[in-house]
Design a protein around this motif. Structure first.
Motif, PDB file in Angstrom:
ATOM      1  N   UNK A   4    -148.406  26.523  14.877  1.00  0.00           N
ATOM      2  CA  UNK A   4    -149.617  26.447  14.068  1.00  0.00           C
ATOM      3  C   UNK A   4    -150.050  25.044  13.696  1.00  0.00           C
ATOM      4  N   UNK A   5    -149.545  24.028  14.406  1.00  0.00           N
ATOM      5  CA  UNK A   5    -149.890  22.650  14.047  1.00  0.00           C
ATOM      6  C   UNK A   5    -150.875  21.999  15.018  1.00  0.00           C
ATOM      7  N   UNK A  62    -153.978  18.974  15.228  1.00  0.00           N
ATOM      8  CA  UNK A  62    -153.398  19.112  13.897  1.00  0.00           C
ATOM      9  C   UNK A  62    -153.770  20.423  13.244  1.00  0.00           C
ATOM     10  N   UNK A  63    -153.120  20.717  12.122  1.00  0.00           N
ATOM     11  CA  UNK A  63    -153.422  21.975  11.417  1.00  0.00           C
ATOM     12  C   UNK A  63    -154.809  21.919  10.790  1.00  0.00           C
ATOM     13  N   UNK A  64    -155.383  23.075  10.558  1.00  0.00           N
ATOM     14  CA  UNK A  64    -156.713  23.165   9.946  1.00  0.00           C
ATOM     15  C   UNK A  64    -156.700  22.560   8.550  1.00  0.00           C
ATOM     16  N   UNK A  65    -157.768  21.870   8.220  1.00  0.00           N
ATOM     17  CA  UNK A  65    -157.951  21.365   6.845  1.00  0.00           C
ATOM     18  C   UNK A  65    -158.140  22.567   5.921  1.00  0.00           C
ATOM     19  N   UNK A  66    -157.445  22.525   4.803  1.00  0.00           N
ATOM     20  CA  UNK A  66    -157.613  23.615   3.831  1.00  0.00           C
ATOM     21  C   UNK A  66    -156.887  24.880   4.220  1.00  0.00           C
ATOM     22  N   UNK A  67    -156.040  24.775   5.250  1.00  0.00           N
ATOM     23  CA  UNK A  67    -155.371  25.990   5.708  1.00  0.00           C
ATOM     24  C   UNK A  67    -153.908  26.059   5.324  1.00  0.00           C
ATOM     25  N   UNK A  68    -153.413  25.034   4.629  1.00  0.00           N
ATOM     26  CA  UNK A  68    -151.968  25.021   4.376  1.00  0.00           C
ATOM     27  C   UNK A  68    -151.571  25.762   3.102  1.00  0.00           C
ATOM     28  N   UNK A 106    -151.310  28.652   1.441  1.00  0.00           N
ATOM     29  CA  UNK A 106    -151.323  30.096   1.216  1.00  0.00           C
ATOM     30  C   UNK A 106    -150.000  30.607   0.702  1.00  0.00           C
TER      31      UNK A 106
END
Lengths: 196, 196, 196, 196, 196
Positions: free
Chosen positions: B177-178, B188-194, B196
């Motif tokens: 997922x990175x 890279x991972x989505x902004x605002x997606x970390x 949860x």
């Protein structure tokens, strides 16, 4: 013969988030004789290509709803998912698999997703087990935050589908024809279609 | 029955670049009894159609990271790769294969690549082994030098993926997922997606 | 059980052009015990749809480079080639097959060619043998004479590839990544791509 | 085990047109011992979707050219043809099958035809028997009468191909590369392509 | 070995509409010895994605025309149908299956439907049983009520096709080439096509 294969229990990318039951039976694919109902084992196949840790969403939702063993298998991209899912079923004893991917937005990515999907269907036909595909296309949301929310929600809702398939098939039958969507609002049954 | 089949150890196109261990066990697909951990054997399938010696990049990167035996199998084009990869697995004892190709830019070439990819997925499902596909499309870079750099880098990064799949699966799980990309910058991972 | 199947040795459409070695061992698929190296048998599958006798080009080139037995199997169109190739391998003992076709220029013909190609790849995966596909699309050349030249040349060059796969795999390895094309000028390796 | 399966001998839609030899051996798939050459059995798979009784054209032409037993199997649409053809081969003892369909003119119909064709190729690979596909697309002729003529002629010409494959393979070899077309005028060999 | 699998008899989404004979033989897939003609078992695979309870239409029509046992299996979407249908055949003893789905109107939905259809054809080839696909595309009717009517009618007409395949194959043969359509008006045989 295949003893050199290595695999790991799912514990999420950071151990602080891990709430997996890993109490010792890992190396013994057969349930203990004292279990009246054998614990099911569920596989999660995901990718490093994806930009969201969909597996974490899946694990969280699965553990909310049931207590299966979970085996996680991470591969580079969606085209590696079919064999990963098949190995989870045939080499790691999984009853079913959830396959998580996030194809890109370019035309070639759409082709890759199509190839992966076809492979996942074939893997199911070769094993007679369900592999729930959860693909979130990078162009499905207007911004990254929206895409992350979509990925989380669709994965969680499909994790529930997987639990239903394994433990509560009657729940799916009750929802048949009701326009369920995963990650979006359900569309509901057709207007004027109920009275037959 | 199939003794007439001929194959060669990988040694790169020029022998001066060959650093392969080819010390005699070639005709004996079973590891020596004194090996506590059997050495893995990796297959490389490549083409004469490609305009860059991707196999050399793969061999170099594999040897930097591990010490498997390597078997190389060169075929005319990408549509010959699926059976070559399957033969590497089933007739040459390879644990996994990296399949290297450089499809052309014409529409017919895109169709060929699609057929080859579908075949590679099927070959994996038939063998339960990974075949990492590394395709570099001739129209992916603005000039020949850029295309060569892309081919080298993507091949090398996928060679590392193959090593991880075989020796260090936990490394891939840590990258899940990175937004890893091979040959390009990682997204890279989505902004605002970390969170949860 | 399948004794009713009929087949013929390849001899080209006119017997005057036939230079096939057909010295008696036709009905005995096993090589004679006195052969130190068993003679290989190569299959040629071609079509009545094609507008050029590609098989003749293949036979001529094969016989220039090696002395295998050749079995020819003519079918109506390219979609009949996959099973013909598989029968050549499984029922006629061929080590490898060259599949010759000339798809038309209409969109439906492109779809047929795609289906045939996918089938040829599957046939290879089911048999672990190479089936070299030689397709010449009717819209690949500006006039009929050019198309004929292309068909002849591409077939001949792929016949050499087949010989290399069976007898001289090291020749293909030496050409890996060098931009070989069949029927057109070779594109050669990428500029600026050799110095790694 | 599969005795509940029901099938019928082909006799055309109206019995007045039936000229089939149905003299008693229907329930005995093995030829009588007194037959020096066992009678072949040919399967015809057709659809209720088609707008022309292509099977009648096939039966008429087959009976003109040979004396096989004929088994007819009618299904709803072209996507049902692959399994019908496979059942004709594996459950009804057919040596080969002719699969008749008339896909519609809409884009979805083209997709259906593609799926059916792919399935027919796979059925052949799974059985090592020929299944000659005869598809007439509803938009191939300007009016209904022309379409009917096309369907009749293409079916008849492919019925002859089937007979040749089973009884006279040398006839097909003689026509290799001569640009045969079914239902349209033959295109003939390429101009300037004969002198090699 | 697969005893943990759970399944249910079809009874429609609301029990008031259920008219299924479920008199006790559920757990005994083999017909009672006193049955001179063994009762057939038909599978219905449907989805929660669909916006109309197509299974209810199928069950109603099947029961009007025959008395098979019916097993219903609901899955999330059309791509889950192929393995569901195969499981109905191989694990639940169904003689044939009707697979019901309602793909969306977006391009990605068309791709999903294509993948599902290809999988359904493969499932048939792997089992030698018919799986009648009934797909109603969400953009096939101008409004929801029309779509509901189409879904009901197409399902019912294909249910009759399934009954014919299992019990009355001669009925399909009588309709061969007559332009049958399911859900729309039949197109009928071609004008000018009958006099051959």
């Amino acid at each position: 013969m295949r003893s050199s294969f290595e695999w790991k229990r799912a514990n999420g990318p950071s151990s602080t988030n891990s709430k997996m039951d890993s109490s010792g039976s890992t190396n013994n694919p057969k349930p203990h004789a004292i279990h009246p109902v054998p614990m099911k084992r569920i596989g999660i196949a995901d990718t490093t290509f994806a930009r969201y840790d969909m597996a974490r969403s899946a694990i969280k939702e699965i553990k909310k709803n049931a207590s299966p063993e979970i085996v996680r298998y991470t591969v580079p991209g969606v085209k590696d998912l079919p064999v990963a899912a098949k190995k989870l079923i045939e080499e790691h004893g999984c009853e079913a698999v959830i396959a998580l991917g996030m194809p890109g937005a370019a035309p070639i990515d759409k082709v890759c997703a199509h190839e992966a999907s076809s492979g996942l269907i074939m893997a199911q036909l070769m094993t007679n087990r369900h592999i729930i595909e959860v693909f979130v296309h990078e162009d499905e949301a207007p911004d990254e935050e929206g895409l992350a929310r979509l990925a989380d929600r669709r994965t969680a809702e499909h994790a529930i589908n997987l639990i239903s398939l394994l433990y509560h098939p009657e729940r799916l039958a009750r929802l048949a024809g009701t326009g369920q969507r995963q990650g979006y609002e359900d569309k509901g049954p057709l207007e004027g279609g109920s009275g037959h």
